[in-house]
Design an enzyme around this catalytic site. Structure first.
Site, PDB file in Angstrom:
ATOM      1  N   HIS A  85       4.842   0.411   0.387  1.00  0.00           N
ATOM      2  CA  HIS A  85       6.075  -0.539   1.342  1.00  0.00           C
ATOM      3  C   HIS A  85       4.367  -1.955   1.709  1.00  0.00           C
ATOM      4  O   HIS A  85       2.980  -1.690   1.706  1.00  0.00           O
ATOM      5  CB  HIS A  85       5.904   0.555   2.459  1.00  0.00           C
ATOM      6  CG  HIS A  85       5.106   1.135   2.978  1.00  0.00           C
ATOM      7  ND1 HIS A  85       4.227   2.301   2.582  1.00  0.00           N
ATOM      8  CD2 HIS A  85       4.386   1.372   4.258  1.00  0.00           C
ATOM      9  CE1 HIS A  85       3.562   2.694   3.414  1.00  0.00           C
ATOM     10  NE2 HIS A  85       3.488   1.475   4.208  1.00  0.00           N
ATOM     11  N   ASP A  87       0.176   4.811   1.796  1.00  0.00           N
ATOM     12  CA  ASP A  87      -0.751   5.391   3.015  1.00  0.00           C
ATOM     13  C   ASP A  87      -1.772   6.217   3.255  1.00  0.00           C
ATOM     14  O   ASP A  87      -1.463   7.174   2.273  1.00  0.00           O
ATOM     15  CB  ASP A  87       0.204   5.965   3.969  1.00  0.00           C
ATOM     16  CG  ASP A  87       1.724   4.896   4.614  1.00  0.00           C
ATOM     17  OD1 ASP A  87       0.797   3.613   5.249  1.00  0.00           O
ATOM     18  OD2 ASP A  87       2.250   5.427   5.711  1.00  0.00           O
ATOM     19  N   ARG A 140       5.352   5.101  15.090  1.00  0.00           N
ATOM     20  CA  ARG A 140       5.264   5.811  13.241  1.00  0.00           C
ATOM     21  C   ARG A 140       5.299   7.749  13.702  1.00  0.00           C
ATOM     22  O   ARG A 140       3.661   8.192  14.323  1.00  0.00           O
ATOM     23  CB  ARG A 140       4.210   5.397  13.117  1.00  0.00           C
ATOM     24  CG  ARG A 140       4.054   6.261  11.302  1.00  0.00           C
ATOM     25  CD  ARG A 140       2.882   5.225  10.674  1.00  0.00           C
ATOM     26  NE  ARG A 140       2.495   5.627  10.272  1.00  0.00           N
ATOM     27  CZ  ARG A 140       1.221   5.632   9.509  1.00  0.00           C
ATOM     28  NH1 ARG A 140       1.384   4.684   8.124  1.00  0.00           N
ATOM     29  NH2 ARG A 140       0.457   6.288   8.480  1.00  0.00           N
ATOM     30  N   HIS A 152       0.570  -0.934   0.219  1.00  0.00           N
ATOM     31  CA  HIS A 152       0.048  -0.261  -0.037  1.00  0.00           C
ATOM     32  C   HIS A 152       1.102   0.961  -0.007  1.00  0.00           C
ATOM     33  O   HIS A 152       2.495   1.293   0.307  1.00  0.00           O
ATOM     34  CB  HIS A 152      -1.046  -0.033   0.976  1.00  0.00           C
ATOM     35  CG  HIS A 152      -0.266   0.409   2.683  1.00  0.00           C
ATOM     36  ND1 HIS A 152       0.620  -1.266   3.135  1.00  0.00           N
ATOM     37  CD2 HIS A 152       0.149   1.201   3.427  1.00  0.00           C
ATOM     38  CE1 HIS A 152       1.533  -0.962   3.991  1.00  0.00           C
ATOM     39  NE2 HIS A 152       0.472   0.880   4.599  1.00  0.00           N
TER      40      HIS A 152
HETATM   41  O1  LIG Z   1       5.070  -1.651  10.324  1.00  0.00           O
HETATM   42  C1  LIG Z   1       5.691  -1.360   9.502  1.00  0.00           C
HETATM   43  O2  LIG Z   1       6.941  -2.706   8.625  1.00  0.00           O
HETATM   44  C2  LIG Z   1       5.029  -0.634   8.334  1.00  0.00           C
HETATM   45  C3  LIG Z   1       2.894  -0.104   8.952  1.00  0.00           C
HETATM   46  C4  LIG Z   1       2.831   0.515   7.603  1.00  0.00           C
HETATM   47  O3  LIG Z   1       2.618  -0.353   6.812  1.00  0.00           O
HETATM   48  C5  LIG Z   1       2.913   2.121   8.209  1.00  0.00           C
HETATM   49  O4  LIG Z   1       2.710   2.016   9.430  1.00  0.00           O
HETATM   50  O5  LIG Z   1       2.146   2.768   7.032  1.00  0.00           O
HETATM   51 FE   LIG Z   2       1.282   2.047   5.525  1.00  0.00          FE
END
Ligand SMILES: O=C(O)CCC(=O)C(=O)O
Ligand SMILES: [Fe+2]
Length: 277
Positions: free
Chosen positions: A253, A101, A268, A99
């Site tokens: 990602h 984000d 995050r 995806h």
């Molecule tokens: O956990 C991850 O490596 C990425 C998770 C994810 O898709 C995000 O934080 O946008």
């Molecule tokens: Fe993500």
């Protein structure tokens, strides 16, 4: 001249950046060099950055404008730092599908940063895919077709909604709307590099505006498998203190869900973006 040491991770995208301590305030020229590395490599990685939440937030503020995430609330005292984790008993990992984000928002983020706090003994890597290469490798006829299409993006597609369920159960926001929908060009021009990137994704894109499902679905299905071909990707193996910063405008990602029974805890921060054109 900055003291950054930049080591590419793969042919397609991704670079590890050394020679910088992100716990210190960055000079304007160092901050500019890091932003340039992001534009050059689409996703950049730092090692051994054992930042406090305050230091993490300050680094994010030097790179852009931190914003809240619509579905998950922040950690204590830091509304813009959200926990991205899978606990021992949980089966689904947050965002566990290819995806870009929150493309269901009118202004999707320019990028996100993830700081690894606890990692499993094996597994839990994250894949990234260059959507510049995905677009540029299409035929001229297909590029012309896609240049004229508008994609409809929704937060309610079933496969990805499931990947948020555990996080919403423990860290959900009371004010979250159920469903967000946004229309964006299927091909977007990066506002800083001027390069064109494919801008549909399997997690959020439901159909093309003005086309029937019978017409949209086969084309989208082709693009979803094309855009993540191995030669467009890189793969990052986390350690505690690893920090990834991706450009959400030109890279996708996919965090791999292959560490059942173990914990993985990331923090995050999401940075504000503009309206795709
Ligand atoms: O956990 C991850 O490596 C990425 C998770 C994810 O898709 C995000 O934080 O946008
Ligand atoms: Fe993500």
């Amino acid at each position: 001249m900055s003291s950054l040491v930049i080591q590419r991770l793969a042919g397609a995208l991704g670079a590890e950046i050394g020679g910088v301590d992100l716990s210190r305030d960055l000079t304007e020229s160092l901050a500019a060099a890091i932003r340039q590395a992001l534009l050059d490599h689409q996703v950049i990685f730092f090692r051994d950055q054992d930042l406090t939440s305050e230091q993490f937030l300050r680094f994010a503020q030097a790179m852009g404008q931190p914003i809240e995430y619509p579905f998950v609330k922040g950690i204590e005292g830091y509304p813009v730092i959200i926990p991205v984790m899978k606990l021992e008993h949980e089966r689904t990992n947050f965002g566990g599908i290819w995806h870009s984000d929150t493309t269901y928002l009118q202004q999707p983020p320019m990028g996100s940063m993830l700081l690894a706090r606890e990692v499993p003994p094996f597994g839990g890597d994250t894949l990234f895919a260059s959507q510049y290469l995905a677009y540029e490798s299409l035929s001229e006829g297909m590029r012309r077709l896609l240049d004229g299409l508008v994609a409809v993006n929704s937060s309610a597609k079933a496969d990805v909604s499931k990947t948020r369920e555990d996080r919403i159960a423990s860290d959900g926001r009371a004010d979250a709307r159920k469903d967000y929908v946004a229309e964006h060009p299927a091909v977007r021009t990066h506002p800083e590099t001027g390069r064109k990137a494919l801008y549909v994704n399997v997690a959020h894109t439901s159909h093309f505006r003005g086309m029937t499902p019978e017409e949209s679905t086969p084309l989208l299905q082709y693009l979803f498998q094309h855009q993540v071909k191995p030669e467009f990707t890189c793969r990052f193996a986390w350690r505690p203190g690893s920090l990834a910063f991706w450009d959400n405008r030109c890279a996708q990602h996919n965090p791999i869900n292959d560490y059942h029974g173990f914990r993985r805890v990331m923090h995050r921060i999401t940075l504000a973006g503009d309206t795709p054109r």
